[in-house]
Design an enzyme around this catalytic site. Structure first.
Site, PDB file in Angstrom:
ATOM      1  CG  ASN A 169      -7.923   5.108  -1.088  1.00  0.00           C
ATOM      2  OD1 ASN A 169      -7.634   3.912  -1.115  1.00  0.00           O
ATOM      3  ND2 ASN A 169      -7.368   5.958  -0.243  1.00  0.00           N
ATOM      4  CB  THR A 196       3.383  -3.144  15.496  1.00  0.00           C
ATOM      5  OG1 THR A 196       3.192  -3.188  14.076  1.00  0.00           O
ATOM      6  CG2 THR A 196       4.016  -4.446  15.984  1.00  0.00           C
ATOM      7  CB  CYS A 233      -5.919  -5.652   1.608  1.00  0.00           C
ATOM      8  SG  CYS A 233      -6.672  -6.347   3.083  1.00  0.00           S
ATOM      9  CB  VAL A 234      -3.624  -1.796   5.455  1.00  0.00           C
ATOM     10  CG1 VAL A 234      -2.689  -1.685   6.653  1.00  0.00           C
ATOM     11  CG2 VAL A 234      -3.015  -1.150   4.217  1.00  0.00           C
ATOM     12  CG  HIS A 250       3.786  -1.526   9.821  1.00  0.00           C
ATOM     13  ND1 HIS A 250       4.770  -0.703   9.329  1.00  0.00           N
ATOM     14  CD2 HIS A 250       3.382  -2.292   8.768  1.00  0.00           C
ATOM     15  CE1 HIS A 250       4.958  -0.952   8.046  1.00  0.00           C
ATOM     16  NE2 HIS A 250       4.133  -1.908   7.675  1.00  0.00           N
ATOM     17  CB  ALA A 253      -0.955  -0.007   1.193  1.00  0.00           C
ATOM     18  CG  LEU A 254       3.511   2.373   3.138  1.00  0.00           C
ATOM     19  CD1 LEU A 254       4.689   2.099   4.072  1.00  0.00           C
ATOM     20  CD2 LEU A 254       2.876   3.722   3.459  1.00  0.00           C
ATOM     21  CD  GLU A 255       5.833  -0.163  -1.321  1.00  0.00           C
ATOM     22  OE1 GLU A 255       6.660   0.125  -0.438  1.00  0.00           O
ATOM     23  OE2 GLU A 255       4.860  -0.924  -1.130  1.00  0.00           O
TER      24      GLU A 255
END
Length: 153
Positions: A117, A90, A84-85, A92, A60-62
């Site tokens: 999104n 943690t 999907c996160v 994160h 997802a960060l990319e």
């Protein structure tokens, strides 16, 4: 200009639109289902198969960086972010969820291109699986609706 508040009876026409999807591979079973549902809905809305592109990135960060490259190409009427996160133990989860969403929004605003999104953020895999098909279809509909809206504005 058309009424921007057309509600659920809105007739969506994707004919002639070029749309790219950026799919995160992390949680691939879920993101594959998101992408398949999204592509099927785009086709049902009249977008030609050859006018739908798919770019896959690690996570997802990319997604925002790939969206930015696609936006810079000026080849698309709308973009779709798929990922999907799932919450872990943690901090994160919050970092990835917040930063990916902020990046997607920033690209849309900086390049004035609609981006649907569909990066799911869920507590567990069951929640993600329950949303994967519906959210994929929704993303396709949002992309087409917003592409047409921006044409009218």
């Amino acid at each position: 200009m058309q009424d921007a508040e057309q509600g659920s009876a809105l007739e969506l026409d994707g004919q002639g639109l070029r749309i790219a999807m950026v799919q995160a591979r992390f949680n691939e079973g879920i993101t594959d289902a998101l992408a398949a549902a999204c592509r099927d809905e785009l086709l049902a809305l009249g977008v030609d198969a050859e006018d739908i592109d798919l770019v896959r990135v690690p996570g997802a960060l990319e997604v925002p960086l790939a969206l930015q490259a696609l936006a810079e190409s000026e080849s698309y009427d709308a973009l779709i972010a798929l990922g999907c996160v799932i919450r872990g133990e943690t901090y994160h989860f919050e970092l990835v969820a917040n930063e990916s969403a902020a990046g997607v929004t920033r690209v849309a605003l900086d390049y004035q291109i609609p981006i649907a999104n569909a990066i799911l953020t869920t507590e567990d895999t069951a929640q993600a699986e329950a949303r994967q098909t519906g959210k994929g279809r929704d993303a396709a509909r949002v992309a087409v609706e917003m592409a047409r809206l921006l044409e009218d504005l």
